[in-house]
Structure formats: C-alpha cells, structure tokens
Scaffold this active site. Structure first.
Site: not given
Ligand code: GCU
Length: 435
Positions: A270, A274, A361, A411
C-alpha cells in the site's frame, strides 16, 4: 531555527488543507468521496511513452535507456511527484546492537538503532533483522518497512518497541502515541516470518514512523528535518523520507556483511508499496522490487481514472507527495509521467506487482496495465515482462522478469502473496543454499 519554524508552518498549512486525514485506512467502505468505481466512466487516455526522450528522440537500446532516458525520468518523478531526495551526507552511528537466538532456534534476531545526525538535528531508525540460523555467509533477504512498529511483525517478546510517535488506538492499548506491548504480533500474517526464514531468506524491517510520522504535520519530526538548511518544505515529503530510510538501512546491511546485496528484495504494501517503488527506482542496490496493492501513486496508472484519484490522495494525504504533484489534481493528463514509467525505472531488475480482487480502491486493472506497459523497457534488456496484455484471472500468476497476480480477497498482504514472492525470488536469485 527559522527553517524549523517554516517546516512547522508548512506542516500546519498542510493540515488545514487536508479536508480529511485518514492515517490507517485500509478498507474501501471507509474511503472518502472523490473516486470512481465505474469502469464506463474511465475516460480515454494516452500514456506517455517511456521510450521517447524529452528531445523527441527514441530509445532503441539499453545503453541509451540507462544513460539518458532513465536519469530523465527519475528527474521528472522527483520534480513532479515525489520530490527530490537530497544527496548530502549524514553522520550515521550504530547506537546499539543486540544479537540473540530467536524463534526456537530457527533464526537469530539482530536489532540495531541507526542514529542520524546533521545540522545539529538527530533522528533514528530501529532495524530488526531475522537471520536464518543455518545461514553460512551472507544470505538473501526481504526488506520492507512496517506500519505499526517492529514488535507488530511477530509475537517474539524480544522485539524492542519503537520509541517514536505511533497512531493512538485505545482498543489496542496505544495511548499518548506510545507503542504498546499489546500490539506484539498484530501484523504477523503480513510478514510470515517463519515461512520466509524457513525458505532461507533473512527478514529485514523497520517502523516507517521512525523516518516520517504518518500525519500531515509529521515533517518537523521526520528525517527531512536533518536537511532543513538546504531544502524548502515542498521538495520532498513522506514517501521520499521513507525511501531515503530504506537506502540508509541498506547502507547498514552492506556494512554488516550479513546480507547478500545481490539478492536483496525490497517489498512494500500500500503506501509502503509506493515508497518501495520510489526507493527501488532511485537505488539500484535493491535487486528486486515487490509492490503489494500499492495503488494510486504506486503501481496504478494515474490516467486510468479508477479507484482513488490524484486529487483524492493529495487531499487525504497532503504530506505524502511533493507540492508540485498537487497541480495534477483532476488534471492527470498533464502529468509528464505515469506509473508504468516508475515501474520501468526498476528494469532490468525483477519486479513483481500484486493486486487483490476486493481492493478496487487501488485499481487492480490499472496496476496490471502499468506492469504490462513497463515491459517495453524490459524488452530493451532482452527480458520478458508480464507476457500477456489482458489482466489474468484471480490467482493465476503470470510473468517473467515482471511478475503479476490478482489475489482473491481484500487489501492486505496474505500468505498467498508471500508464496508467490518467495517462488519469484527463488526463480530469479536461485534457491538459498541448503533449500
Ligand atoms: C489509503 C490511501 C491509499 C493507501 C492506503 C494504505 O487507502 O488512500 O493510497 O495505499 O491508505 O496505505 O493502506
């Protein structure tokens, strides 16, 4: 002092600008508005070509890619998305080191505090390493940051609790932003420590909050403060700080002699996916990069307007990307880059992108397509990418130098994901000795 004050002022403004702050939000229902789950509303888009240089010339060989286009793209991502990572030296010390047998003889547990000092500012990161007990000589490893503290990756009572700021969670005993022993092992399923070590790999992790506390006003307490004299606050941000930290931990691993850097796989889930992609793009010592459900600002194409959008992420998390990135809110077509090019910056090193069926998402299809389009750069090195142009069915892993799968479920990082990553690492690195 002035700089420190301006950092705080910037952070306070960022906090105001953020209409909603969701710090540990993981499930789709809890997401703020400003997203799209309707495939028919995805507008037509044209992706920038990773093989066309800024001067219009085409990249036809790996040498031109490495010497001309790769630096160009790195620079574009630094300028328009993540911010520029400073090059300045930092004094790094091993403040303390502990090394003990652990996990019922399966591993030894090494813990080290790396302290950073610069311009009179001090920060630290506590690194946890499990080394397979049977290892002789440097071992291959999986390195990744964790969300809630090293003590959450395994119930092992010997893991030292973080001393830096953690998100409050009264139900889990976390009050006053201090880590609590109640959270030991909380994220164990996401780490699969016994399985990874049992397959002959070391596990390396650190708490991301040591590097940048994940809140809109976290900058003043982050490692960015070490560089406050040279940089203006919008230059780099949390994603940059987390990736900077991954490189500093790798400096330590290189000096420790425990790890075979040629077989160092960097992973992240997540927001930490990134950060892993940005760290892997910049620092070629990461011999393999794994993006797990990294979504918007990670593996998912920004121009494919599905799931979370640029405006949504910049509004909820103004402290993740740099100031310039905000100009692409509802304006993705103007971005000089897109995420397939971030993935391409990993080439020719093995890359794995994973999605989950219930993680709309993060736009699983956009993650697959970015992995697919990165293949053009792998081809310059004679390497095969994901191998197919349509997203595969759930739990049908594909790919060669670029791996991809769509797990069934939410997720998360599950055992299914780890089984694929371990097989991928065995395939590209060779099975660890004795396995
Ligand atoms: C939120 C955010 C995402 C991210 C996620 C996470 O949902 O919008 O961009 O990847 O958190 O880090 O769990």
């Amino acid at each position: 002092m002035t700089n420190c004050r301006s950092l705080r002022r910037f952070a306070a403004l960022a906090l105001l600008a953020s209409s909603v702050l969701f710090s540990a939000m993981e499930d789709a229902e809890a997401q703020p508005a400003g997203f799209n789950y309707d495939e028919s509303k995805v507008p037509a888009y044209t992706l920038p070509d990773p093989l066309t240089c800024l001067d219009g010339s085409k990249v036809a060989d790996s040498k031109t890619w490495l010497t001309k286009r790769r630096p160009e793209l790195l620079n574009l991502f630094a300028e328009h998305v993540q911010g520029r990572t400073p090059k300045g030296d930092v004094t790094v010390r091993e403040e303390w080191v502990q090394h003990e047998p652990a996990l019922n003889g399966l591993a030894s547990r090494k813990q080290v505090r790396l302290s950073f000092e610069r311009n009179g500012v001090k920060r630290h990161v506590d690194v946890l390493v499990y080394l397979p007990a049977k290892a002789r000589g440097p071992v291959p490893a999986f390195i990744g940051l964790n969300f809630s503290g090293n003590h959450t990756v395994h119930a092992d009572p010997g893991i030292i609790l973080p001393t830096s700021w953690v998100q409050n969670d009264a139900k889990k005993g976390v009050t006053n932003n201090l880590a609590s022993a109640q959270m030991r092992g909380e994220s164990a399923t996401r780490w699969q420590v016994e399985k990874v070590v049992g397959r002959g790999y070391a596990v390396v992790t650190a708490y991301y909050g040591d590097l940048f506390p994940d809140r809109a006003d976290g900058m003043a307490d982050s490692v960015i403060a070490l560089f406050q004299k040279e940089l203006s606050p919008s230059d780099w941000n949390a994603i940059g700080a987390w990736s900077w930290g991954l490189s500093r931990i790798t400096d330590y691993l290189a000096s420790s002699g425990d790890i075979d850097l040629k077989r160092l796989a960097l992973h992240g889930h997540s927001r930490l996916g990134k950060a892993a992609l940005w760290a892997g793009a910049q620092d070629q010592r990461f011999a393999m990069v794994i993006s797990n459900d990294s979504g918007e600002g990670g593996a998912a194409l920004a121009r494919r307007w599905f799931g979370e959008t640029t405006k949504r992420i910049n509004t909820s998390f103004p402290h993740w990307f740099n100031g310039a990135f905000k100009q692409y809110n509802d304006n993705e077509a103007k971005m000089p880059v897109d995420q397939h090019e971030l993935l391409a910056l990993i080439a020719p090193r093995p890359l794995y992108v994973a999605s989950a069926t219930e993680d709309q998402w993060a736009d699983p299809k956009g993650e697959f397509l970015a992995a697919y389009h990165a293949g053009a750069v792998y081809a310059l090195f004679g390497k095969k990418g994901v191998g197919i142009s349509e997203q595969p069915a759930p739990e049908k892993p594909v790919g060669d130098a670029v791996g991809y799968h769509l797990r069934v479920g939410k997720h998360d990082i599950a055992e299914y994901d780890w089984d694929r990553y371990l097989d991928f690492a065995d395939r590209h690195f060779g099975k660890p000795s004795g396995k």
